[in-house]
Scaffold this active site. Structure first.
Site: not given
Ligand code: VAH
Length: 317
Positions: A12-13, A143, A147, A173
């Site tokens: 991954g990134q 998501y 989290k 990021i």
């Molecule tokens: C997303 N790059 O866009 C991730 C990140 C804060 C965003 O968790 O889902």
């Protein structure tokens, strides 16, 4: 005791660059990269790689035993945009895999765990400016819910089973070595590729959409810095707020235009705008600075210069 590190999500990134950084510190043979697909050639050619589907707890345990793993960095997740398209799969992947790793630590098979949270754990009624470490957290995305829940489970395993699990709420990021996938902040990477390829970019987030962001070197340094900190300095066991730079798409364009004056940006917001609108704009990371000495180094213009310089080489331009 020799430290042997397993990175889950090495393709991954973040995983791509984290593996290379850890191998410089711990030795190539002592950092096992893993994912469901082959990683960047630099990762594949510099040290051990194991194919692991993180939904298979037995496979993770098998690799931990085979290599004598002492620490696991669990970076695998379905990100915000993708998880909205397949909520149950996103929840299952993000949560079941975390339990596999936490239970390895609870059972004494490993000593230390890193698991990233995200600023996505905040929601529409979280204060958007200088978002505190402790505040209202009502995420409105799959998501973000995963989290926030994951943070609570990490805190539970620390308090109930003394599991040394550490976590950072990553902002968006930006990096050039490996591309992100399925995120709402991915525009901030795409814009640099398109600036070089097309001289223009259409942002899927609207003008004025300010989000917390960070350049990959800062994110890697923060991650390793937290994991290297003495346990008694890690006072937050849900997840640490971390801030770097906050910007909107037009700010990136202005930064690019200092090097490429003819670059053009326009806007065509899509479904990801609603996700972005639910997130904070500027994060207060004073707790990370106080507890374990965190300080970001890259500002927007320095990131832009580094991105364009490295992408020109990567793209053969
Ligand atoms: C997303 N790059 O866009 C991730 C990140 C804060 C965003 O968790 O889902």
């Amino acid at each position: 005791m020799k430290e042997v590190i397993l990175v889950l999500g090495a393709s991954g990134q973040i995983g791509t660059e984290l593996v290379m950084n850890l191998r410089e510190t711990y030795g190539n043979a002592n950092v096992v990269a893993s994912d469901i697909k082959d990683a960047h050639p630099d990762v594949m050619e510099s040290g051990p790689f194991e194919e692991i589907n993180v939904m298979d707890g037995n496979r993770i345990a098998e690799v931990v035993k085979k290599h004598g793993v002492t620490q696991v960095y669990h970076l695998v997740a379905m990100l915000s945009a993708t998880a909205e398209r397949m909520p149950e799969k996103g929840w299952a992947l993000n949560m079941d895999s975390l339990f596999h790793v936490l239970n390895l630590a609870k059972d004494g098979a490993i000593k230390k765990v890193y698991w990233p949270s995200s600023i996505a754990c905040f929601g529409p009624n979280t204060p958007k400016m200088n978002t505190p470490q402790e505040t209202i957290m009502e995420p409105s995305t799959v998501y973000g819910i995963s989290k926030q829940a994951g943070e609570q489970w990490c805190n539970y395993y620390f308090n109930k089973y003394n599991v040394d699990v550490r976590s950072i709420r990553y902002p968006g990021i930006i990096s050039w070595k490996s591309e992100p996938g399925g995120g709402t902040t991915d525009y901030a990477v795409e814009i640099y590729y398109e600036a070089l390829k097309q001289g223009k970019y259409t942002s899927f987030l609207d003008k004025g959409t300010m989000l917390p962001m960070m350049y990959m070197p800062d994110a890697i340094r923060a991650t390793v810095g937290l994991m290297d900190a003495p346990a008694d300095q890690v006072k937050v066991r849900t997840s640490y707020n971390l801030a770097g730079i906050s910007f909107a798409p037009e700010h990136v364009a202005e930064s690019i235009q200092k090097i490429m004056p003819d670059f053009k940006l326009d806007f065509a917001p899509d479904f990801r705008q609603a996700i972005a609108d639910s997130w904070p704009s500027i994060i207060d990371d004073s707790r990370a600075r106080e507890d374990w000495g965190w300080k970001h180094e890259f500002d927007l213009d320095r990131m832009t210069e580094d991105m364009l310089t490295n992408l020109k080489v990567k793209l053969g331009l």
